[in-house]
Design a protein around this motif. Structure first.
Motif, short mmCIF file in Angstrom:
data_model
loop_
_atom_site.label_atom_id
_atom_site.label_comp_id
_atom_site.label_asym_id
_atom_site.label_seq_id
_atom_site.Cartn_x
_atom_site.Cartn_y
_atom_site.Cartn_z
N ALA A 26 0.85 -1.19 0.00
CA ALA A 26 0.00 0.00 0.00
C ALA A 26 0.88 1.24 0.00
N PHE A 27 0.51 2.20 -0.84
CA PHE A 27 1.33 3.41 -0.98
C PHE A 27 0.44 4.61 -1.31
N LYS A 28 1.00 5.82 -1.11
CA LYS A 28 0.25 7.05 -1.39
C LYS A 28 0.13 7.25 -2.89
N ASP A 29 -1.07 7.64 -3.32
CA ASP A 29 -1.31 7.95 -4.72
C ASP A 29 -0.57 9.24 -5.08
N ILE A 30 0.06 9.27 -6.26
CA ILE A 30 0.82 10.46 -6.65
C ILE A 30 -0.08 11.61 -7.12
N ALA A 31 -1.35 11.33 -7.38
CA ALA A 31 -2.30 12.36 -7.78
C ALA A 31 -3.56 12.20 -6.91
N PRO A 32 -3.45 12.55 -5.63
CA PRO A 32 -4.56 12.26 -4.71
C PRO A 32 -5.86 12.96 -5.06
N ALA A 33 -6.96 12.22 -4.92
CA ALA A 33 -8.30 12.73 -5.16
C ALA A 33 -9.00 13.09 -3.86
N ALA A 34 -8.30 12.93 -2.74
CA ALA A 34 -8.83 13.24 -1.41
C ALA A 34 -7.62 13.47 -0.50
N PRO A 35 -7.83 14.08 0.67
CA PRO A 35 -6.71 14.28 1.59
C PRO A 35 -5.96 12.99 1.92
N VAL A 36 -6.69 11.89 2.04
CA VAL A 36 -6.07 10.57 2.18
C VAL A 36 -6.41 9.78 0.93
N HIS A 37 -5.40 9.36 0.20
CA HIS A 37 -5.61 8.56 -1.02
C HIS A 37 -4.48 7.54 -1.10
N ILE A 38 -4.79 6.32 -0.71
CA ILE A 38 -3.84 5.22 -0.66
C ILE A 38 -4.24 4.19 -1.71
N LEU A 39 -3.27 3.66 -2.42
CA LEU A 39 -3.51 2.54 -3.33
C LEU A 39 -3.08 1.26 -2.62
N ILE A 40 -3.94 0.27 -2.63
CA ILE A 40 -3.65 -1.02 -2.01
C ILE A 40 -3.65 -2.05 -3.13
N ILE A 41 -2.51 -2.74 -3.29
CA ILE A 41 -2.36 -3.68 -4.39
C ILE A 41 -1.83 -5.02 -3.89
N PRO A 42 -2.25 -6.10 -4.52
CA PRO A 42 -1.64 -7.39 -4.17
C PRO A 42 -0.25 -7.48 -4.79
N LYS A 43 0.64 -8.17 -4.14
CA LYS A 43 1.97 -8.39 -4.71
C LYS A 43 1.89 -9.38 -5.87
N LYS A 44 0.88 -10.21 -5.88
CA LYS A 44 0.63 -11.11 -7.00
C LYS A 44 0.01 -10.29 -8.13
N HIS A 45 0.55 -10.40 -9.33
CA HIS A 45 -0.02 -9.67 -10.46
C HIS A 45 -1.33 -10.33 -10.89
N ILE A 46 -2.40 -9.56 -10.78
CA ILE A 46 -3.72 -9.93 -11.29
C ILE A 46 -4.19 -8.71 -12.06
N SER A 47 -4.51 -8.85 -13.32
CA SER A 47 -4.80 -7.69 -14.17
C SER A 47 -6.04 -6.92 -13.74
N SER A 48 -7.11 -7.61 -13.36
CA SER A 48 -8.38 -6.95 -13.11
C SER A 48 -9.25 -7.83 -12.22
N LEU A 49 -10.29 -7.25 -11.66
CA LEU A 49 -11.25 -8.04 -10.89
C LEU A 49 -11.82 -9.17 -11.72
N GLU A 50 -11.94 -8.95 -13.01
CA GLU A 50 -12.48 -9.98 -13.91
C GLU A 50 -11.57 -11.21 -14.00
N ASP A 51 -10.32 -11.07 -13.61
CA ASP A 51 -9.36 -12.15 -13.71
C ASP A 51 -9.17 -12.92 -12.40
N LEU A 52 -9.96 -12.58 -11.39
CA LEU A 52 -9.85 -13.28 -10.11
C LEU A 52 -10.33 -14.72 -10.25
N GLY A 53 -9.68 -15.61 -9.53
CA GLY A 53 -10.11 -16.99 -9.44
C GLY A 53 -10.47 -17.32 -8.00
N SER A 54 -11.06 -18.45 -7.79
CA SER A 54 -11.45 -18.85 -6.44
C SER A 54 -10.23 -18.93 -5.52
N GLU A 55 -9.05 -19.19 -6.11
CA GLU A 55 -7.83 -19.26 -5.30
C GLU A 55 -7.42 -17.89 -4.75
#
Length: 113
Positions: free
Chosen positions: A27-56
């Motif tokens: 998780a890290f601060k967004d470089i172009a914040p849209a609010a006073p607090v704007h954090i991006l939270i990402i998995p370390k595993k590369h998953i392109s999109s919500l559409e690419d999620l699997g049950s695992e």
């Protein structure tokens, strides 16, 4: 993924202002914040999109939401916050590595603005 900007942020190739990390999440601060607090939270595993999620990925997605709630509390967002994940071109996704925006510190509007 070689050309993924978020993968490069995770590995340190591209600098970021880290807020939190563990074995699954970064998780890290967004470089172009849209609010006073704007954090991006990402998995370390590369998953392109919500559409690419699997049950695992169910535990990983639950972990991300738990981390989002933890960060919101730690960052003083007791009055409320927003979690956003854009999906696909029409959904506004510009980086194809699944990510969640944690936004707060001001009154949120609907539609977003």
């Amino acid at each position: 993924m070689q050309d993924c900007i978020f993968c490069k942020i995770i590995t340190g190739e591209i600098p970021s202002q880290v807020v939190y990390q563990d074995e699954k999440v970064y998780a890290f601060k967004d470089i172009a914040p849209a609010a006073p607090v704007h954090i991006l939270i990402i998995p370390k595993k590369h998953i392109s999109s919500l559409e690419d999620l699997g049950s695992e990925d169910a535990d990983l997605m639950g972990h991300i939401l738990l981390i989002a709630a933890k960060l919101a509390k730690e960052l003083g967002l007791a009055k409320g916050f927003r979690i956003v994940s854009n999906c696909g071109d029409e959904g506004g996704q510009t980086v194809y590595h699944i990510h969640f925006h944690l936004l707060g510190g001001r009154q949120m509007q609907w539609p977003p603005g």
